[in-house]
Structures are given as structure tokens and as C-alpha cells.
Motif scaffolding. Structure first.
Motif, PDB file in Angstrom:
ATOM      1  N   GLU A 136       0.863  -1.566   0.200  1.00  0.00           N
ATOM      2  CA  GLU A 136       0.140   0.184  -0.115  1.00  0.00           C
ATOM      3  C   GLU A 136       0.937   0.984   0.040  1.00  0.00           C
ATOM      4  N   GLU A 137       2.182   1.083   0.185  1.00  0.00           N
ATOM      5  CA  GLU A 137       3.014   2.468   0.086  1.00  0.00           C
ATOM      6  C   GLU A 137       3.704   2.180  -1.074  1.00  0.00           C
ATOM      7  N   VAL A 138       3.610   1.553  -2.076  1.00  0.00           N
ATOM      8  CA  VAL A 138       4.240   1.619  -3.291  1.00  0.00           C
ATOM      9  C   VAL A 138       3.438   2.596  -4.315  1.00  0.00           C
ATOM     10  N   ARG A 139       3.981   3.459  -4.902  1.00  0.00           N
ATOM     11  CA  ARG A 139       3.328   4.547  -5.789  1.00  0.00           C
ATOM     12  C   ARG A 139       3.655   4.103  -7.193  1.00  0.00           C
ATOM     13  N   HIS A 140       2.554   4.671  -8.059  1.00  0.00           N
ATOM     14  CA  HIS A 140       2.611   4.469  -9.505  1.00  0.00           C
ATOM     15  C   HIS A 140       2.736   3.016 -10.215  1.00  0.00           C
ATOM     16  N   LEU A 141       3.301   2.212  -9.773  1.00  0.00           N
ATOM     17  CA  LEU A 141       3.487   0.974 -10.306  1.00  0.00           C
ATOM     18  C   LEU A 141       3.262  -0.094  -9.307  1.00  0.00           C
ATOM     19  N   PRO A 142       3.113  -1.459  -9.833  1.00  0.00           N
ATOM     20  CA  PRO A 142       3.108  -2.374  -8.706  1.00  0.00           C
ATOM     21  C   PRO A 142       4.190  -2.887  -8.287  1.00  0.00           C
ATOM     22  N   LYS A 143       4.352  -3.321  -7.162  1.00  0.00           N
ATOM     23  CA  LYS A 143       5.509  -3.982  -6.512  1.00  0.00           C
ATOM     24  C   LYS A 143       6.723  -4.622  -7.366  1.00  0.00           C
ATOM     25  N   VAL A 144       6.110  -5.702  -8.245  1.00  0.00           N
ATOM     26  CA  VAL A 144       6.736  -6.725  -9.040  1.00  0.00           C
ATOM     27  C   VAL A 144       7.428  -5.757 -10.098  1.00  0.00           C
ATOM     28  N   VAL A 145       6.635  -4.838 -10.789  1.00  0.00           N
ATOM     29  CA  VAL A 145       7.134  -4.112 -11.875  1.00  0.00           C
ATOM     30  C   VAL A 145       8.343  -3.268 -11.347  1.00  0.00           C
ATOM     31  N   TRP A 146       8.297  -2.934 -10.206  1.00  0.00           N
ATOM     32  CA  TRP A 146       9.368  -1.882  -9.456  1.00  0.00           C
ATOM     33  C   TRP A 146      10.684  -2.885  -9.561  1.00  0.00           C
ATOM     34  N   VAL A 147      10.522  -3.878  -8.978  1.00  0.00           N
ATOM     35  CA  VAL A 147      11.539  -4.740  -8.832  1.00  0.00           C
ATOM     36  C   VAL A 147      12.305  -5.209 -10.079  1.00  0.00           C
ATOM     37  N   ILE A 148      11.461  -5.328 -10.966  1.00  0.00           N
ATOM     38  CA  ILE A 148      12.273  -5.478 -12.428  1.00  0.00           C
ATOM     39  C   ILE A 148      12.988  -4.445 -12.932  1.00  0.00           C
ATOM     40  N   ILE A 149      12.044  -3.156 -12.698  1.00  0.00           N
ATOM     41  CA  ILE A 149      12.989  -1.956 -13.364  1.00  0.00           C
ATOM     42  C   ILE A 149      14.287  -1.811 -12.342  1.00  0.00           C
ATOM     43  N   ILE A 150      14.350  -1.986 -11.155  1.00  0.00           N
ATOM     44  CA  ILE A 150      15.547  -1.895 -10.149  1.00  0.00           C
ATOM     45  C   ILE A 150      16.365  -2.796 -10.674  1.00  0.00           C
ATOM     46  N   PHE A 167      17.595  -1.941 -14.865  1.00  0.00           N
ATOM     47  CA  PHE A 167      18.224  -0.421 -15.102  1.00  0.00           C
ATOM     48  C   PHE A 167      19.010  -0.119 -13.821  1.00  0.00           C
ATOM     49  N   SER A 168      20.120  -0.778 -13.957  1.00  0.00           N
ATOM     50  CA  SER A 168      21.232  -0.725 -12.682  1.00  0.00           C
ATOM     51  C   SER A 168      21.211   0.764 -11.938  1.00  0.00           C
ATOM     52  N   ILE A 169      21.379   1.798 -12.754  1.00  0.00           N
ATOM     53  CA  ILE A 169      21.734   3.128 -12.302  1.00  0.00           C
ATOM     54  C   ILE A 169      20.405   4.035 -12.085  1.00  0.00           C
ATOM     55  N   VAL A 170      19.557   3.931 -13.327  1.00  0.00           N
ATOM     56  CA  VAL A 170      18.333   4.719 -13.380  1.00  0.00           C
ATOM     57  C   VAL A 170      17.256   4.177 -12.430  1.00  0.00           C
ATOM     58  N   GLY A 171      17.169   2.744 -12.564  1.00  0.00           N
ATOM     59  CA  GLY A 171      16.178   1.836 -11.667  1.00  0.00           C
ATOM     60  C   GLY A 171      15.964   2.278 -10.205  1.00  0.00           C
ATOM     61  N   PRO A 172      17.136   2.068  -9.464  1.00  0.00           N
ATOM     62  CA  PRO A 172      17.050   2.493  -8.223  1.00  0.00           C
ATOM     63  C   PRO A 172      17.046   3.889  -7.819  1.00  0.00           C
ATOM     64  N   ALA A 173      17.494   4.504  -8.564  1.00  0.00           N
ATOM     65  CA  ALA A 173      17.438   6.148  -8.501  1.00  0.00           C
ATOM     66  C   ALA A 173      15.831   6.639  -8.753  1.00  0.00           C
ATOM     67  N   VAL A 174      15.203   6.144  -9.645  1.00  0.00           N
ATOM     68  CA  VAL A 174      13.765   6.194  -9.558  1.00  0.00           C
ATOM     69  C   VAL A 174      13.043   5.563  -8.596  1.00  0.00           C
ATOM     70  N   TRP A 175      13.301   4.624  -8.197  1.00  0.00           N
ATOM     71  CA  TRP A 175      12.429   3.978  -7.052  1.00  0.00           C
ATOM     72  C   TRP A 175      12.830   4.857  -5.778  1.00  0.00           C
ATOM     73  N   LEU A 176      13.944   5.369  -5.604  1.00  0.00           N
ATOM     74  CA  LEU A 176      14.309   6.133  -4.250  1.00  0.00           C
ATOM     75  C   LEU A 176      13.601   7.493  -4.387  1.00  0.00           C
ATOM     76  N   LEU A 177      13.326   8.142  -5.436  1.00  0.00           N
ATOM     77  CA  LEU A 177      12.957   9.260  -5.852  1.00  0.00           C
ATOM     78  C   LEU A 177      11.356   9.263  -5.841  1.00  0.00           C
ATOM     79  N   ALA A 178      10.534   8.294  -6.574  1.00  0.00           N
ATOM     80  CA  ALA A 178       9.179   8.288  -6.844  1.00  0.00           C
ATOM     81  C   ALA A 178       8.666   6.979  -6.626  1.00  0.00           C
ATOM     82  N   GLY A 179       9.210   5.912  -6.198  1.00  0.00           N
ATOM     83  CA  GLY A 179       8.343   4.868  -6.149  1.00  0.00           C
ATOM     84  C   GLY A 179       7.759   4.429  -4.805  1.00  0.00           C
TER      85      GLY A 179
END
Length: 109
Positions: free
Chosen positions: A27-41, A44-56
Motif C-alpha cells: 500500500e506504500e508503493v506508488r505509480h506501479l505494482p511492486k513486481v514491476v518496480w523490482v524488475i525496473i530496479i 536498469f542498474s543506475i536509473v532504476g534504483p534512483a527512480v525507485w528512491l525518488l518516486a516509487g
């Protein structure tokens, strides 16, 4: 040794974001499902974690009291008005039961 530092920093950031994402309630995950966030992280090794920390993830407000966030903060007993009030009530109840107990050694009959 210094040439490995950027790789280690990216690896540490990816691991931190991955673990943070896994430990975040759904319930605290924003914008995308949690599974999609894990795949993005992971993809995309640099961009994925940065986007998660800023917007996820919803982040708690910095500073302020617990009442601002809807949660209660721990307060030391000597600063907690409810605790002090309960001590006064306990003292009054003790005085009602045993009136000689509150009197000093010189005041006893």
C-alpha cells in the motif's frame, strides 16, 4: 582498486533499492505494482534504483511531530502529560486508602 569504486557504488545502490522495495508494504508503493518496480530496479542498474528512491515509495515527512503524520511518537515519561496525570491519580488513590502513608515521619500520630 579505485577503478572498482563506481561499480561497487552502483551495486550497493541497486542492492539497497532492491531490499527497500521488497520490504515496502504494497500500500506504500506508488505509480506501479511492486513486481514491476523490482524488475525496473534489477534491469536498469543506475536509473532504476534512483527512480525507485525518488518516486516509487511514499516517504514520511521530515521533522515535525508524530501528530503531523498521523502516528504517535515515543515521549519520555517525565514529558508525557498522560503519564504524569496517571501518577497524580495513583497518588490520590493511595492517599484515600492509607492517609498516614503520605505523611512525613514527623507528622505521624
Amino acid at each position: 582498486m579505485l577503478r572498482y569504486l563506481p561499480f561497487l557504488l552502483v551495486l550497493a545502490l541497486t542492492i539497497y533499492a532492491f531490499v527497500d522495495c521488497l520490504n515496502t508494504p504494497e500500500e506504500e508503493v506508488r505509480h506501479l505494482p511492486k513486481v514491476v518496480w523490482v524488475i525496473i530496479i534489477l534491469l536498469f542498474s543506475i536509473v532504476g534504483p534512483a527512480v525507485w528512491l525518488l518516486a516509487g515509495r511514499k516517504r514520511a515527512a521530515v521533522g515535525g511531530s508524530g501528530a503531523d503524520r498521523g502516528t504517535t511518537r515515543w515521549v519520555a515519561p517525565d514529558d508525557n502529560p498522560e503519564f504524569l496525570r496517571s501518577l497524580d491519580e495513583d497518588r490520590k488513590q493511595q492517599g484515600d486508602r492509607d492517609p498516614g502513608r503520605d505523611a512525613g515521619p514527623d507528622e505521624r500520630p
